[in-house]
Each structure stands twice: as C-alpha cells, then as structure tokens.
Design a protein around this motif. Structure first.
Motif, PDB file in Angstrom:
ATOM      1  N   ALA A 149       0.823  -1.211   0.000  1.00 14.05           N
ATOM      2  CA  ALA A 149       0.000   0.000   0.000  1.00 14.05           C
ATOM      3  C   ALA A 149       0.855   1.259   0.000  1.00 14.05           C
ATOM      4  CB  ALA A 149      -0.910   0.006   1.215  1.00 14.05           C
ATOM      5  N   LEU A 150       0.408   2.245  -0.770  1.00 15.49           N
ATOM      6  CA  LEU A 150       1.049   3.553  -0.831  1.00 15.49           C
ATOM      7  C   LEU A 150       0.328   4.470   0.162  1.00 15.49           C
ATOM      8  CD1 LEU A 150       3.281   4.866  -2.575  1.00 15.49           C
ATOM      9  CD2 LEU A 150       1.504   5.498  -4.213  1.00 15.49           C
ATOM     10  N   ARG A 151       0.710   4.357   1.429  1.00 19.35           N
ATOM     11  CA  ARG A 151       0.049   5.132   2.469  1.00 19.35           C
ATOM     12  C   ARG A 151       0.622   6.540   2.580  1.00 19.35           C
ATOM     13  NH1 ARG A 151      -0.976   0.914   7.321  1.00 19.35           N
ATOM     14  NH2 ARG A 151      -1.029   2.884   8.462  1.00 19.35           N
ATOM     15  N   ARG A 152      -0.057   7.373   3.366  1.00 18.85           N
ATOM     16  CA  ARG A 152       0.407   8.753   3.525  1.00 18.85           C
ATOM     17  C   ARG A 152       1.439   8.886   4.634  1.00 18.85           C
ATOM     18  NH1 ARG A 152      -5.252  12.167   2.832  1.00 18.85           N
ATOM     19  NH2 ARG A 152      -5.792  11.130   0.879  1.00 18.85           N
ATOM     20  N   ASP A 153       1.505   7.888   5.488  1.00 18.52           N
ATOM     21  CA  ASP A 153       2.247   8.073   6.732  1.00 18.52           C
ATOM     22  C   ASP A 153       3.637   7.438   6.728  1.00 18.52           C
ATOM     23  OD1 ASP A 153       1.497   5.435   6.759  1.00 18.52           O
ATOM     24  OD2 ASP A 153       0.294   5.539   8.587  1.00 18.52           O
ATOM     25  N   GLY A 154       4.170   7.121   5.546  1.00 20.69           N
ATOM     26  CA  GLY A 154       5.432   6.380   5.524  1.00 20.69           C
ATOM     27  C   GLY A 154       6.670   7.193   5.180  1.00 20.69           C
ATOM     28  N   ALA A 155       6.535   8.510   4.945  1.00 19.96           N
ATOM     29  CA  ALA A 155       7.687   9.314   4.505  1.00 19.96           C
ATOM     30  C   ALA A 155       8.667   9.552   5.648  1.00 19.96           C
ATOM     31  CB  ALA A 155       7.198  10.648   3.950  1.00 19.96           C
ATOM     32  N   SER A 156       9.950   9.701   5.297  1.00 19.90           N
ATOM     33  CA  SER A 156      10.999  10.067   6.261  1.00 19.90           C
ATOM     34  C   SER A 156      11.671  11.360   5.804  1.00 19.90           C
ATOM     35  CB  SER A 156      12.072   8.973   6.339  1.00 19.90           C
ATOM     36  OG  SER A 156      11.516   7.755   6.772  1.00 19.90           O
ATOM     37  N   ALA A 157      12.249  12.086   6.763  1.00 21.71           N
ATOM     38  CA  ALA A 157      12.976  13.309   6.417  1.00 21.71           C
ATOM     39  C   ALA A 157      14.090  12.960   5.441  1.00 21.71           C
ATOM     40  CB  ALA A 157      13.540  13.951   7.681  1.00 21.71           C
ATOM     41  N   GLY A 158      14.255  13.769   4.410  1.00 20.45           N
ATOM     42  CA  GLY A 158      15.270  13.507   3.388  1.00 20.45           C
ATOM     43  C   GLY A 158      14.720  12.805   2.161  1.00 20.45           C
ATOM     44  N   ASP A 159      13.569  12.167   2.280  1.00 15.96           N
ATOM     45  CA  ASP A 159      12.971  11.510   1.107  1.00 15.96           C
ATOM     46  C   ASP A 159      12.709  12.553   0.007  1.00 15.96           C
ATOM     47  OD1 ASP A 159      12.976   9.165   2.526  1.00 15.96           O
ATOM     48  OD2 ASP A 159      10.796   8.959   2.645  1.00 15.96           O
ATOM     49  N   HIS A 160      12.909  12.143  -1.237  1.00 17.64           N
ATOM     50  CA  HIS A 160      12.649  13.026  -2.371  1.00 17.64           C
ATOM     51  C   HIS A 160      11.166  12.981  -2.732  1.00 17.64           C
ATOM     52  CE1 HIS A 160      16.927  13.801  -3.521  1.00 17.64           C
ATOM     53  NE2 HIS A 160      17.064  12.773  -2.686  1.00 17.64           N
ATOM     54  N   SER A 219      -5.885  15.394  -5.544  1.00 21.20           N
ATOM     55  CA  SER A 219      -7.248  15.787  -5.900  1.00 21.20           C
ATOM     56  C   SER A 219      -7.570  17.206  -5.453  1.00 21.20           C
ATOM     57  CB  SER A 219      -8.254  14.800  -5.301  1.00 21.20           C
ATOM     58  OG  SER A 219      -8.045  14.662  -3.917  1.00 21.20           O
ATOM     59  N   ASP A 220      -6.918  17.667  -4.395  1.00 16.58           N
ATOM     60  CA  ASP A 220      -7.223  19.001  -3.859  1.00 16.58           C
ATOM     61  C   ASP A 220      -6.151  20.033  -4.210  1.00 16.58           C
ATOM     62  OD1 ASP A 220      -9.533  18.047  -2.674  1.00 16.58           O
ATOM     63  OD2 ASP A 220      -8.550  17.601  -0.769  1.00 16.58           O
ATOM     64  N   GLY A 221      -5.181  19.656  -5.021  1.00 13.50           N
ATOM     65  CA  GLY A 221      -4.056  20.541  -5.313  1.00 13.50           C
ATOM     66  C   GLY A 221      -2.819  20.026  -4.593  1.00 13.50           C
ATOM     67  N   LEU A 222      -1.636  20.165  -5.246  1.00  7.10           N
ATOM     68  CA  LEU A 222      -0.421  19.577  -4.667  1.00  7.10           C
ATOM     69  C   LEU A 222      -0.146  20.080  -3.258  1.00  7.10           C
ATOM     70  CD1 LEU A 222       2.136  17.858  -4.838  1.00  7.10           C
ATOM     71  CD2 LEU A 222       3.306  19.868  -5.770  1.00  7.10           C
ATOM     72  N   LEU A 223      -0.244  21.398  -3.037  1.00  7.45           N
ATOM     73  CA  LEU A 223       0.124  21.917  -1.717  1.00  7.45           C
ATOM     74  C   LEU A 223      -0.769  21.320  -0.634  1.00  7.45           C
ATOM     75  CD1 LEU A 223       1.056  25.666  -2.354  1.00  7.45           C
ATOM     76  CD2 LEU A 223       2.555  23.669  -2.109  1.00  7.45           C
ATOM     77  N   ALA A 224      -2.070  21.234  -0.901  1.00 10.06           N
ATOM     78  CA  ALA A 224      -2.997  20.674   0.087  1.00 10.06           C
ATOM     79  C   ALA A 224      -2.735  19.181   0.289  1.00 10.06           C
ATOM     80  CB  ALA A 224      -4.441  20.906  -0.358  1.00 10.06           C
ATOM     81  N   ASP A 225      -2.461  18.479  -0.788  1.00  8.59           N
ATOM     82  CA  ASP A 225      -2.298  17.025  -0.659  1.00  8.59           C
ATOM     83  C   ASP A 225      -0.930  16.642  -0.087  1.00  8.59           C
ATOM     84  OD1 ASP A 225      -4.844  15.967  -1.413  1.00  8.59           O
ATOM     85  OD2 ASP A 225      -4.456  16.630  -3.460  1.00  8.59           O
ATOM     86  N   LEU A 226       0.108  17.395  -0.472  1.00 11.55           N
ATOM     87  CA  LEU A 226       1.410  17.150   0.147  1.00 11.55           C
ATOM     88  C   LEU A 226       1.332  17.418   1.651  1.00 11.55           C
ATOM     89  CD1 LEU A 226       4.440  16.524   0.016  1.00 11.55           C
ATOM     90  CD2 LEU A 226       4.843  18.916  -0.671  1.00 11.55           C
ATOM     91  N   ALA A 227       0.514  18.408   2.036  1.00 14.42           N
ATOM     92  CA  ALA A 227       0.319  18.683   3.467  1.00 14.42           C
ATOM     93  C   ALA A 227      -0.250  17.447   4.177  1.00 14.42           C
ATOM     94  CB  ALA A 227      -0.596  19.892   3.652  1.00 14.42           C
ATOM     95  N   HIS A 228      -1.073  16.660   3.489  1.00 15.84           N
ATOM     96  CA  HIS A 228      -1.584  15.419   4.096  1.00 15.84           C
ATOM     97  C   HIS A 228      -0.459  14.417   4.360  1.00 15.84           C
ATOM     98  CE1 HIS A 228      -5.641  16.461   2.090  1.00 15.84           C
ATOM     99  NE2 HIS A 228      -5.661  16.842   3.342  1.00 15.84           N
ATOM    100  N   ILE A 229       0.471  14.292   3.403  1.00 18.58           N
ATOM    101  CA  ILE A 229       1.623  13.400   3.615  1.00 18.58           C
ATOM    102  C   ILE A 229       2.458  13.917   4.781  1.00 18.58           C
ATOM    103  CG2 ILE A 229       3.812  12.590   2.621  1.00 18.58           C
ATOM    104  CD1 ILE A 229       2.492  12.397  -0.077  1.00 18.58           C
ATOM    105  N   CYS A 230       2.681  15.241   4.784  1.00 26.51           N
ATOM    106  CA  CYS A 230       3.477  15.842   5.871  1.00 26.51           C
ATOM    107  C   CYS A 230       2.829  15.554   7.217  1.00 26.51           C
ATOM    108  CB  CYS A 230       3.601  17.350   5.663  1.00 26.51           C
ATOM    109  SG  CYS A 230       4.668  17.816   4.283  1.00 26.51           S
ATOM    110  N   GLU A 231       1.543  15.794   7.310  1.00 31.31           N
ATOM    111  CA  GLU A 231       0.851  15.634   8.582  1.00 31.31           C
ATOM    112  C   GLU A 231       0.873  14.176   9.029  1.00 31.31           C
ATOM    113  OE1 GLU A 231      -3.540  16.511  10.504  1.00 31.31           O
ATOM    114  OE2 GLU A 231      -3.126  17.075   8.423  1.00 31.31           O
ATOM    115  N   ALA A 232       0.539  13.260   8.097  1.00 30.07           N
ATOM    116  CA  ALA A 232       0.479  11.844   8.455  1.00 30.07           C
ATOM    117  C   ALA A 232       1.858  11.297   8.813  1.00 30.07           C
ATOM    118  CB  ALA A 232      -0.133  11.033   7.301  1.00 30.07           C
ATOM    119  N   SER A 233       2.908  11.860   8.207  1.00 29.18           N
ATOM    120  CA  SER A 233       4.264  11.369   8.463  1.00 29.18           C
ATOM    121  C   SER A 233       4.970  12.173   9.548  1.00 29.18           C
ATOM    122  CB  SER A 233       5.086  11.404   7.166  1.00 29.18           C
ATOM    123  OG  SER A 233       4.488  10.613   6.158  1.00 29.18           O
ATOM    124  N   GLY A 234       4.319  13.232  10.045  1.00 32.25           N
ATOM    125  CA  GLY A 234       4.927  14.047  11.097  1.00 32.25           C
ATOM    126  C   GLY A 234       6.114  14.866  10.611  1.00 32.25           C
TER     127      GLY A 234
END
Lengths: 321, 321
Positions: A149-160, A219-234
């Motif tokens: 699964a490509l979840r929102r909460d798996g990113a780490s600092a430094g990931d591209h 779906s809501d625009g990159l800035l809004a959706d990237l914010a979801h990845i940021c939030e879920a990944s802390g």
C-alpha cells in the motif's frame, strides 16, 4: 427503496448492459454473484488486502448538470479509480448509487455506455448499485486488491518528493468546461481530457510502489495534498519549483499564475509520492514520466523556492468548481 | 472534492467520533487502515465470501428532510444492514457518502451520534466516506462476511414459504411519520420504531441460514419481493393468508386493508425465505418468530387464498413515501 416502476426499469437497464451473476467479471474477478440480489457476493483475492474508496459527484457542484452524460460517467469512475492508484491497488469491483430526477433514456443510455467503456478500459466490474429519484448525483465506490500500500504516513525526512506528469490542467480547464470563454479547438480538447477523462495513474503506482515511502493522488491541489503526507508522516517539506511540470493548458496564463494553478489547482489526479534517497538510481532507471519537486524535512510546514528565493502562492491561481 | 474548508471540518468531525486507522474495529474487524487515506485498507476474513450492498436515502423521497437527524442515521444504516441479513452475512464494514446543503453542527452532531450508536449495536465499523455539498442525501454501503449465502435463486417447488415477525408496520407508520394525523402515544412509538428503527434480521438469518433454500429481506412489500424469489428460482407460489402476521399498527384498518398493507407495504425489512419440507421439523424446533404463509410451486405467478377462496389485493392498501 424506489419501489417497482420506472426505477425498476433503470435497474434492468444497467443489469443488461453490465452482465449479472457469475458472468460479471472474468475468471479472476472473484464475482460469485453480481447485480440483482440483496448483496453482491465476492471472493476476495487470497493473501492480499482490499482497498476501498467512495466519492460522490453532485450536479452543479462537481460537474455541470447539462454536461454530456457519457463524460459524467467517465469522470465519476476515473476519479474513484484514482483513489485506488493513490493507494497502489489493482481495480476489482465497483458499485454505483445513482440519484436521478427522472428516468430518461436519452440521459441513461450515454451514461451507462460511458460507465461501461471506462470500466472495461480499467478492468473493473460493476457488482451492484441503487437507483433513486432525486437531484442528480452519482456515488461510486471502488474496491481493489493491494499488496504494497502507498500510504500517507510512511515518509521520512530527506525523502525526495515526486509528482507524475503535469499539474494544473484541470483547474485551467474549468472556465472552458463552464463555457466562460471560446477556447481554441486544441484547448477544448485538452480541457475535455483533463476534466472528464483524467487518467488514473494505476500503472505508474505499480511501477513506483516498491520504492515509494508514501504517496497519494492529487485531488485538492499539490500543496494541500502534500500537506496530508506531511501531517500523516509528522514532517514538513521544501519544494523547488524551477522545473515544476506545468500542464500546457495552464501555460497561457502569466508564469506566476500558471505555477500557482499547478500547485494549488485540484482535480488533476496525478500522483505525489516520496522516495528514499537509496532508491533514486533505481527509480531514474525506470524512465517514468515523473519530476522531482523537493524533499521532506523534519521541520513542519511547506516552503516553496523559485530561483533560489522563497516563493508563496497568492491564492489567486485556483478556484474549485 | 469539496476542497478544504467547512467540509474538511465535517470529515474531522466523523474521524474523531469514529476511530481511525487500525484502532477502528475490534481485533477481528480486519481494518488495517480506516478513515483518512486515499482508501481504507482491509484484510478480508479467510475462506469466506464478502457480501456488499449500497442504498441511497434522499431527503423528501425516503424520509422527511426535517426529520430528527439521529433517526435518519439510524434508518440509513439499518436499511443497509437488512440487506446483509437478507443474504445471511455478518456485518464487517461500512462507508458513508453524505451530501449536505451546509455544514451545520446542530444537524451533524445527532446524525453522527445516531450512526455511531447503530454501528455499535450491530458491530459494524465505519471505514471511510465522502462529504459533499448539495441536496441532502445519504448513501451507505455495507460489507459483510458470508459462509452460506441466502440467495434468491435456490427455491424448489414444494418448499414452504416463511416470513419473520409481522408485516405492514412501516406502511401503516407512514401517515404518522408524515404527521398527517394525530396518533396515540403508543401509535407514535410504534410508527417511530417501524420507520426509523427497523430491526435488521441478522440473528434470524443466522438461525435459518442452514435450512433455507432461498431468501431475501422484504423492502418493497412481500408480494413484490416474493416475486423476486419466484423469478430467480423459475417458480411460482401459493399464499394462504388466514394466519398472516399483520403488525399491530396496521390492525386499526379494516381487515382487508390491513391484510393488503401487510402484503404490499414496503420498508418492513423482515425476511421472506423458503424451506424444503425435510427441514420443517428442525425449523419448528428452533421456536423462531416466523410464520408459514404458503408454498412454492412449478406454475409461475403468485396466487393468494383467504378462507379457502382466491383473494386479490385491490391496490389501495399501500403507498410509497
């Protein structure tokens, strides 16, 4: 619920166009019983997770009520398939809950055809639904099978951070879809494609699934959706916008407005995903239509940079339908 | 699709009331990831089929727009759970697609509470949804696990036909729900229970599942729904109405009108099912709240008998909402 009568006829209409019972899917579709009983009966794929998502499109909120029904059906199903792509899931089944002011064959025929064509294109099977009388609205629920699964909460600092293809086309298409000005023939085609035939990025999701740490569909625009990845990944993110992939349809605007549309416009249904540095070489070897746009960081928030300087959207580039 | 703003707040509202992520269900719910990503992620139960069904309730078509939101939520989920009962499936997960004219806490609070209370009562987990702006309408999709499906197409000639509990209450409740006359306190309670709190017959389905040859939930009225069993099984039916179980709320009508309401009234969500003669003794030993009302036969069509004579509904006993 609508009882026998005209809406019974609509159900039969869909039943005949979309095969019922065990014939509904192919051999591997897992459909034991399709349209026509209290429930559909399904055999889930062994050893995999199911991924499911639902979206409603309301007339004159998400599409013009007078739009071509074939296109409305296409958009309704593609928007939902994009959620499967955003999770890296393979399409299996969908349901349709259709609310219609009246039983109208001139509307239903192209709608059902659009739905059937789109379903065939992406290998997804209609397994059931409901038809009710009321203000025009379309709710589609898709289910897919999912290994990784490509979840929102798996990113780490430094990931591209990557985005697929180009952004901004759907937002730039909106005034054309709403017939607010006379576009060129090419613009009309591009607007039509962007708004009614967005490409769910299922194949791309499959390609990047093994190396992406997090991801979603935009779906809501990159800035809004990237914010979801940021939030879920802390985490937070830095975006470098110098080579940002702006869709051709948005490029007739001023450079700033085009960039802002690409960053904040909704409905593009491209993917945004993050990749650990160790997989970059592998990813670049795949030669996919993707662009690196920044990196994840520890500090919360999202900062944009253009020409080495901080850049901020002015909030003028985009409006929702 | 609705974009950030008031509808984002609604999503958060539901997310906080219904737990998200892996905490969403109990240990056995199979919910890997609940509300809040592109898709919910689910582990289907091993070795079982999934049963799924979707229903839309439109304001002023299926319920009064001004009705108590707690009751609307109860009805929306129970009506769908009844489809799981009609298939003999165990509730697992549901999604909610809610279309609302405005974000209104005074409406949303009791609606979410009604949904949560009903979900808890029947052990079903909210796994996702969509909230959009538009005319009030509620689409719920339920999924359950199923071992021995109660399909419509399994009846044989000679099988006995049963219905659960009593019929006609929801149709008799309608004028009270629509406030067309001043009922007694008892009538008001009965109408409220019948219309907003129908009991999905999940437990009964479990009990009869092993001996029933066919079955469904009665949503369009017994005659209409039994016709579905007849059609799917390629058969007809004789109904003997002398001891037909008429709901108390319908019994204030004339005897003929009460019987007709019980036979043709919709929305009761009781079960109708068929049982081969060889299982009759076993079934009667279970002492269930069911009544034998007739038998399946080879010749197509449904014939009713009262006091040994043919009896026909006059089409006056029932109306839809």
């Amino acid at each position: 619920m609508a009882g026998p009568g005209e809406f019974e006829l609509i159900r039969e209409y869909f039943s005949s166009r979309f095969q019922t019972g065990a014939q509904a899917g192919g051999v591997d579709s897992g459909v034991v019983l399709g349209i026509g009983d209290d429930c559909a009966l399904l055999t889930p794929p062994r050893g995999k997770m199911l991924a499911t998502s639902v979206d409603t499109l309301v007339a004159d909120v998400h599409f013009p009520a007078s739009a071509d029904p074939y296109r409305i059906a296409s958009r309704a199903l593609r928007v939902n398939l994009s959620d499967l792509a955003g999770m890296n899931a393979e399409p299996l089944w969908f349901t349709l809950a259709l609310t219609l002011p009246e039983s109208n064959a001139a509307w239903l025929e192209p709608f059902a055809r659009g739905l059937a064509d789109t379903a065939r294109l992406y290998g997804i099977t209609l397994i059931g639904g409901d038809t009710t009388k009321g203000p025009l609205s379309i709710t589609v629920q898709v289910t897919g099978s999912c290994d990784r699964a490509l979840r929102r909460d798996g990113a780490s600092a430094g990931d591209h951070i990557f985005v697929s293809n180009q952004l901004g086309a759907a937002a730039a298409a909106l005034p054309i879809v709403l017939e607010e000005y006379e576009p060129s023939e090419v613009q009309q085609q591009q607007a039509d494609a962007a708004f009614y035939f967005p490409e769910p990025q299922l194949e791309l999701a499959r390609s990047i699934g093994a190396c992406a740490s997090a991801g979603l569909d935009i779906s809501d625009g990159l800035l809004a959706d990237l914010a979801h990845i940021c939030e879920a990944s802390g985490l937070g993110a830095d975006l470098k916008l110098d080579t940002f992939p702006i869709a051709e349809l948005a490029q007739s605007m001023s450079a700033d407005a085009a960039l802002e549309t690409a960053l904040t416009g909704g409905d593009d249904y491209q993917l945004c995903f993050t990749v650990p540095a160790k997989y970059l070489d592998h990813l670049q070897g795949l030669q996919l239509p993707i662009t690196a746009v920044g990196r994840m960081r520890e500090a919360r928030g999202i900062d944009c940079f253009l020409g080495g300087k901080p850049w901020q959207p002015r909030g003028t580039g985009y409006r929702h339908f």
